[in-house]
Design an enzyme around this catalytic site. Structure first.
Site, mmCIF file in Angstrom:
data_model
loop_
_atom_site.group_PDB
_atom_site.id
_atom_site.type_symbol
_atom_site.label_atom_id
_atom_site.label_comp_id
_atom_site.label_asym_id
_atom_site.label_seq_id
_atom_site.Cartn_x
_atom_site.Cartn_y
_atom_site.Cartn_z
ATOM 1 N N GLN A 25 0.802 -1.213 0.000
ATOM 2 C CA GLN A 25 0.000 0.000 0.000
ATOM 3 C C GLN A 25 0.837 1.264 0.000
ATOM 4 O O GLN A 25 0.320 2.352 -0.286
ATOM 5 C CB GLN A 25 -0.925 0.006 1.218
ATOM 6 C CG GLN A 25 -0.199 0.135 2.550
ATOM 7 C CD GLN A 25 -1.130 0.012 3.731
ATOM 8 O OE1 GLN A 25 -1.546 -1.086 4.080
ATOM 9 N NE2 GLN A 25 -1.456 1.139 4.350
ATOM 10 N N CYS A 30 -5.095 0.605 3.800
ATOM 11 C CA CYS A 30 -5.282 -0.816 4.086
ATOM 12 C C CYS A 30 -6.746 -1.220 3.957
ATOM 13 O O CYS A 30 -7.060 -2.355 3.587
ATOM 14 C CB CYS A 30 -4.750 -1.145 5.475
ATOM 15 S SG CYS A 30 -5.582 -0.252 6.819
ATOM 16 N N HIS A 67 -6.151 -1.207 11.801
ATOM 17 C CA HIS A 67 -5.549 -1.718 10.570
ATOM 18 C C HIS A 67 -6.417 -2.834 10.009
ATOM 19 O O HIS A 67 -6.859 -3.726 10.744
ATOM 20 C CB HIS A 67 -4.141 -2.237 10.863
ATOM 21 C CG HIS A 67 -3.397 -2.708 9.656
ATOM 22 N ND1 HIS A 67 -3.267 -1.953 8.508
ATOM 23 C CD2 HIS A 67 -2.731 -3.868 9.405
ATOM 24 C CE1 HIS A 67 -2.554 -2.624 7.614
ATOM 25 N NE2 HIS A 67 -2.228 -3.789 8.126
#
Length: 696
Positions: free
Chosen positions: A450, A456, A595
């Site tokens: 990324q 993410c 995340h």
């Protein structure tokens, strides 16, 4: 204990030949070191290099460095299940044993004269802790030392790892490290030893104590143990000396507190602290502290100092890394351990690092040292996972946070109700295999990176839709994360900022998702939305939030619907530096949800389940981009917020030509794209060709 006999013969593993490095003469006997961890000796593999972009100028980076605060440096690196937090906290609050406190108050040295220089020249048993605040951990140790020979043994974390200094009959010294490897299905006692070498003064000295011949008396101070002597050492170098980078002058400030026994001669250490100032980074950029909780002057049993590798070790390998067999030595050196010069060169070479100036290089080296210390201490815990220095080891926490892109939930959920109840999940548990992985069935695209974009959320949702599309069509079509980053703003997407996965689901449900090689290439930044220029490959009918905190529900959801999006704590050092094994770490928070990763399957190790997660941090993270998270403990929150897209037959708009699902993206061309035949208006009632893949 590491030395428990396991009854199998050792397997000897050869090591690459040592490589000598030249070090400055200012380091004296500490400079005579062998190194084999240079870039040339490393195992190289053709991996994409994850490029991370600094957040600002060197001075801005330095300010961010000083803003970093440790989470809880009194905890061990990894909070393993057998660790008793309350007991450890009580133990760490004590500086010295009852015997030490009695001695300290019984006979303080007079103020009128400087006391005799203390000597640690008698055999001893010593217990204590080492705290490294900037690395955010404390480790426990027990030392046995024989003064007559210099032989020693150190147990870390109650014997999880043991190191030995063996003095051979000819006077040479050999180091041995033993630890139980718990990252595999069965425990393996692994041993590492150095070649015999000529003994230098540090090879005879007691571990965990500095050489007081270099110190001077600094007066008295009052402590809970009574009046203590302060012995101090200040070591200052010029630019590039004592472990500093070019243009960086380091100053090391050492202080040892001790009390005397009633004979006014025997020294009992209480605390040893080191702080490091840098001419370019500022004050207190590095530091650590020993607390000596118990010291008994006694001769150790000779059997305790003999590792007996031939009978005990299952695997025996060679090393020339002194830090492996003498982990505490770098903390008692007057200067910085010179091995970090080679460590920095290795990292710069492996990840193509180019620092803007001497200030940034000094900062990156300091960060690398802190990460290396944390990783080494964590691995000495001999837990079920192994950590490694990776491409994030020289990054600030603020830079690491750029990889975390799961934002706050925006309000009431639009998800469908979870179809799998706890009762049904338990009933279906017997039908679920012990191991299942969608990679083996072709439903997972390669790991991507990324970059310095908090995207993410897009990578995880795209991976889930790719898997769901595969289940419907038997075709693995890579889809575009850039499509979501550019175009999902009206649905709550924030591009390269924190975004809740629901925004991605809602966008795909309404606007569809385009193929990776038909949309704009990924650039780790927000571009102008180009969704109108390319037809989508698929829509979705919605998404489902899986029952929270249910291992069985998540397994069933993965098995029936393909890979699932899960939200985890990606800020934990255990997660950041995870390499192999099952990560079981209660310092990795269960409710952070910062995340997004993709759960592609599960497995079982030692009778307990783990989930296999695909990260978007390139194949340089963990095991080729995949990590294992312990399921029963909900490590890192893997069970806290799972979800998956609902993709039905009418949602499939079209399948690109076959090469789109297998070939890399073609180069951009200025020529217009060929016309695409129109498709019927998307509707759940529209008659479509039905795609179906039988579940394996």
């Amino acid at each position: 204990m590491v030395l428990e006999r396991l009854g199998r013969s050792p397997r000897v593993v050869s090591a690459p030949p040592p490589r000598r490095i030249a070090l400055t003469d200012a380091l004296g006997e500490y400079a005579d070191r062998s190194e084999s961890d240079s870039a040339e000796d490393d195992d190289w593999f053709p991996k994409p290099i994850p490029i991370t972009i600094p957040l600002g100028s060197s001075q801005e980076l330095v300010k961010l460095f000083h803003d970093q605060k440790p989470d809880n440096p009194n905890l061990p690196p990894l909070l393993l299940p057998e660790y008793d937090k309350e007991e450890a906290t009580d133990e760490q609050s004590v500086s010295g044993s009852e015997e030490q406190r009695g001695r300290g108050r019984g006979a303080p040295a007079p103020d009128v004269a400087q006391p005799a220089r203390p000597r640690f020249d008698r055999s001893m048993l010593m217990r204590g802790t080492l705290t490294v605040p900037r690395s955010d951990y404390t480790e426990t140790f027990t030392v046995w030392w024989d003064a007559s020979s210099g032989a020693a043994r150190v147990d870390f974390f109650d014997g999880a790892t043991s190191t030995y200094r063996v003095v051979l009959p000819d006077g040479h010294v050999q180091g041995v490290e033993m630890h139980v490897d718990r990252t595999e299905e069965f425990d393996v006692l692994r041993c590492v030893q150095t070649a015999p070498r000529r003994a230098a003064p540090p090879d005879r000295a007691p571990p965990a104590l500095p050489d007081l011949d270099l110190f001077s008396f600094g007066g008295y101070t009052e402590t809970p143990q009574g009046r203590a002597e302060r012995w101090k050492l200040t070591a200052a170098g010029r630019g590039g000396e004592l472990g500093g980078v070019r243009g960086e002058a380091l100053t090391f400030r050492h202080e040892l507190l001790l009390v005397r026994a009633p004979d006014n001669y025997t020294a009992v250490p209480l605390q040893y602290t080191v702080s490091v100032d840098s001419s370019v980074l500022g004050y207190n950029v590095e530091g650590y502290e020993f607390r000596y909780q118990e010291l008994r002057y006694e001769t150790p049993d000779p059997a305790l100092l003999q590792p007996n590798t031939a009978d005990v070790c299952e695997e025996l390998s060679q090393t020339d890394k002194i830090e492996v067999v003498e982990p505490l030595r770098e903390y008692t050196m007057p200067y910085r351990d010179p091995r970090y010069d080679a460590e920095l060169i290795r990292l710069k070479t492996k990840f193509y690092r180019q620092y803007s100036d001497d200030v940034e290089e000094a900062l990156r080296k300091t960060l690398l040292i802190g990460a290396s210390r944390f990783i080494s201490a964590a691995n000495r815990q001999s837990g079920p996972s192994l950590l490694e220095v990776n491409f994030l080891a020289d990054r600030l926490e603020a830079e690491q946070r750029l990889l975390l892109g799961a934002g706050e939930a925006p309000g009431p959920s639009s998800a469908e109700a979870a179809p799998t109840s706890q009762r049904r999940a338990r009933r279906d548990a017997e039908r679920l295999p012990r191991n299942f992985d969608w990679r083996r069935h072709g439903a997972v695209t390669p790991v991507r990176f990324q970059g310095s974009c908090s995207s993410c959320w897009a990578f995880a949702v795209v991976g889930a839709v790719e898997g769901a599309l595969f289940l419907r069509t038997s075709r693995l079509v890579p889809l575009s994360e850039q499509d979501l980053i550019d175009c999902a703003h009206p649905y709550g997407g924030h591009g390269c900022s924190g975004t809740w996965p629901r925004a991605a689901y809602d966008y795909i449900q309404d606007q569809g998702l385009r193929a990776l090689d038909e949309y704009l290439p990924y650039e780790a930044k927000v571009l102008q939305c180009a969704a109108r220029q390319t037809r989508p490959v698929t829509h979705i009918s919605g998404h489902v939030n899986v029952t929270r905190n249910s291992e069985l529900a998540l397994k069933a959801a993965i098995r029936r619907n393909g890979p699932n999006v899960v939200l985890v704590d990606g800020q934990s050092k255990g997660f950041i530096y995870h390499k192999k094994g099952v990560l079981y770490d209660n310092r990795c928070k269960k409710r952070s949800r910062n995340h997004a990763v993709l759960a592609v399957g599960w497995g079982e190790r030692r009778g307990e389940s783990f989930f296999v997660v695909k990260n978007s941090w390139s194949s340089n993270w963990a095991n080729e981009g995949y990590g294992w998270l312990h399921a029963p403990s909900n490590t890192c929150g893997v069970l806290t917020e799972p979800s998956y897209p609902v993709l039905r037959d009418p949602d499939v708009d079209r399948l690109p030509r076959e090469s789109s699902s297998t070939d890399p993206a073609p180069p951009l061309s200025s020529s217009p794209a060929p016309p695409v035949a129109p498709v019927p208006q998307r509707s759940k009632r529209t008659s479509r060709r039905r795609y179906r893949l039988s579940l394996p």
